[in-house]
Design an enzyme around this catalytic site. Structure first.
Site, PDB file in Angstrom:
ATOM      1  CD  GLU A 250     -31.834 -33.129  31.758  1.00 16.25           C
ATOM      2  OE1 GLU A 250     -31.404 -32.980  32.908  1.00 16.25           O
ATOM      3  OE2 GLU A 250     -32.211 -32.185  31.049  1.00 16.25           O
ATOM      4  CG  ASN A 369     -25.280 -30.752  20.461  1.00 17.67           C
ATOM      5  OD1 ASN A 369     -26.130 -30.780  21.346  1.00 17.67           O
ATOM      6  ND2 ASN A 369     -25.423 -31.390  19.327  1.00 17.67           N
TER       7      ASN A 369
END
Ligand SMILES: Cc1cc2nc3c(=O)[nH]c(=O)nc-3n(C[C@H](O)[C@H](O)[C@H](O)COP(=O)(O)OP(=O)(O)OC[C@H]3O[C@@H](n4cnc5c(N)ncnc54)[C@H](O)[C@@H]3O)c2cc1C
Length: 383
Positions: A250, A369
């Protein structure tokens, strides 16, 4: 310290021949008015007819064995096809998830019957899959998944809820990570991947509207849904290992820095017309950053080709790539002469509006992130 390695990877000559074929196909499609380039097309531009035309040309399931409807090509050839589709902003969302991660997951862990049943229709571009990982109490911490799988006669019963399920309302199946047993000390035990037919009794799909009113996200409820025994993927309790591998697929592709490419192209074109050395410098830096990201990303495609599982490298490129996408949007915002609008006749304005609306999700989807930096830190032996 486990450092990561990005070996230089050249694209084979066959890949460049393929690139021209894809470009010609995309030019024909655009000339025939069959699509308009869109930013974030890989998640937001759902066009079953386009996916089926790609399938007919052999551009889906490219690396899978021919016996399952695939095309036996290399990860590097696939990379070139993805790169061209993304750069063109083509409407690839319908088949994207199946091609990127559900097909490879079934190929790796599925039963022979699952491979024969699901892979050929995915490769034809006619079966669409949703990702069923996140739940209201389980996002970054996926081990907190609570949707419950309980034995029932010849199969299982599933009760619970998924959230943020991209495109589930248009998909046929969901690969759902569910709890089949206690979490154990590691919290990673007792998780299982099951294939849920999204039209089965007991499945309810409700939209979560976007700011602009669009329907992309869903909540998916499972109310005592019967899951036949043959819809469990691999071993019961092996879900954590599978989902970790799946996340590497992914996170590893060029869609993690090419989401805003149609806008970047327009930024470069507009910068050419402006006598602004400071802007020229910023745009040049953007383009060189893209070139560096691309080298890293092609290196990851080479690792996948060699059968490696580049979890840390993919996390690093996804973190840097999604920050790059944000930068493209920020620089374009500074160049805009009018309020961006998806209804504008000017491509720059439309792509900027799309990037602004979709931008907040770039650094969240597929792992935030902060989580990716944690993976990189662990890879470096820092935690
Ligand atoms: C466009 C888009 C599409 C999506 N599509 C899907 C889909 O199809 N299927 C699906 O299952 N999910 C999907 N998601 C959900 C996505 O995977 C989650 O949003 C993501 O994993 C974060 O989970 P969360 O939203 O619950 O945030 P949380 O996990 O609650 O995090 C909130 C904030 O806290 C920070 N944080 C959390 N834990 C830590 C930590 N340990 N260390 C440091 N910081 C931390 C995060 O970085 C974030 O900034 C999608 C999301 C978006 C935006």
């Amino acid at each position: 310290m486990t450092a990561f390695t990005f070996a230089t990877q050249r694209l084979p000559a066959t890949a460049e021949v393929l690139r021209q074929e894809v470009r010609d196909f995309l030019a024909e499609e655009q000339a025939a008015g069959r699509f308009q380039p869109v930013c974030d097309a890989w998640l937001g531009s759902f066009d079953p007819d386009f996916s089926q035309r790609l399938g007919a040309r052999g551009y889906i399931g490219m690396t899978w064995p021919k016996t399952y409807g695939g095309h036996g090509r290399s990860a590097l050839e696939r990379y070139v096809v993805l790169e061209e589709l993304l750069a063109a902003g083509a409407p690839v969302a319908a088949h994207w998830i199946a091609d990127r991660q559900m097909g490879p997951l079934i190929l790796r862990h599925g039963s022979e019957a699952q491979k024969q049943r699901y892979l050929p229709e995915m490769a034809r571009g006619s079966a669409y899959w949703a990702i069923g990982m996140s739940e209201p109490g389980a996002g970054s911490d996926l081990s907190a998944v609570r949707s419950k799988l309980e034995p029932d006669g010849d199969g299982w019963r599933l009760t619970g809820q998924k959230i943020w399920s991209s495109g589930a309302h248009d998909c046929h199946y969901m690969m759902a990570l569910v709890r089949s047993g206690p979490p154990g000390d590691s919290r990673h035990e007792g998780l299982t991947n099951v294939i849920v037919d999204l039209r089965a009794p007991g499945v309810t799909i409700r939209p979560i509207r976007l700011l602009d009113g669009g329907h992309h996200f869903n909540e998916v409820f499972f109310d005592d849904v019967f899951i036949p025994a043959d819809q469990v993927v691999g071993e019961v309790g092996d879900g954590w290992r599978q989902v970790t591998e799946e996340l590497a697929y992914e996170r590893s592709g060029p869609e993690r820095f090419l989401t805003t490419f149609p806008l970047l192209r327009a930024v470069v074109e507009r910068a050419r017309t402006l006598a602004d050395p400071y802007l020229h410098r910023e745009v040049a830096l953007l383009v060189s950053e893209l070139a560096a990201l691309r080298e890293l990303s092609i290196s990851i495609a080479g690792m996948l080709e060699r059968g490696a599982n580049p979890v840390v490298e993919a996390a690093l490129v996804k973190d840097a790539g999604t920050q790059f996408e944000r930068k493209v949007t920020e620089i374009a915002e500074r160049m805009a002469c009018q309020m961006p609008s998806t209804a504008s006749a000017d491509g720059f304005s439309v792509w900027l509006a799309q990037s602004i609306y979709h931008g907040p999700g770039f650094t969240l989807r597929g792992g935030t992130n902060e989580i990716l930096r944690g993976i990189v830190a662990r890879g470096l032996g820092l935690r």
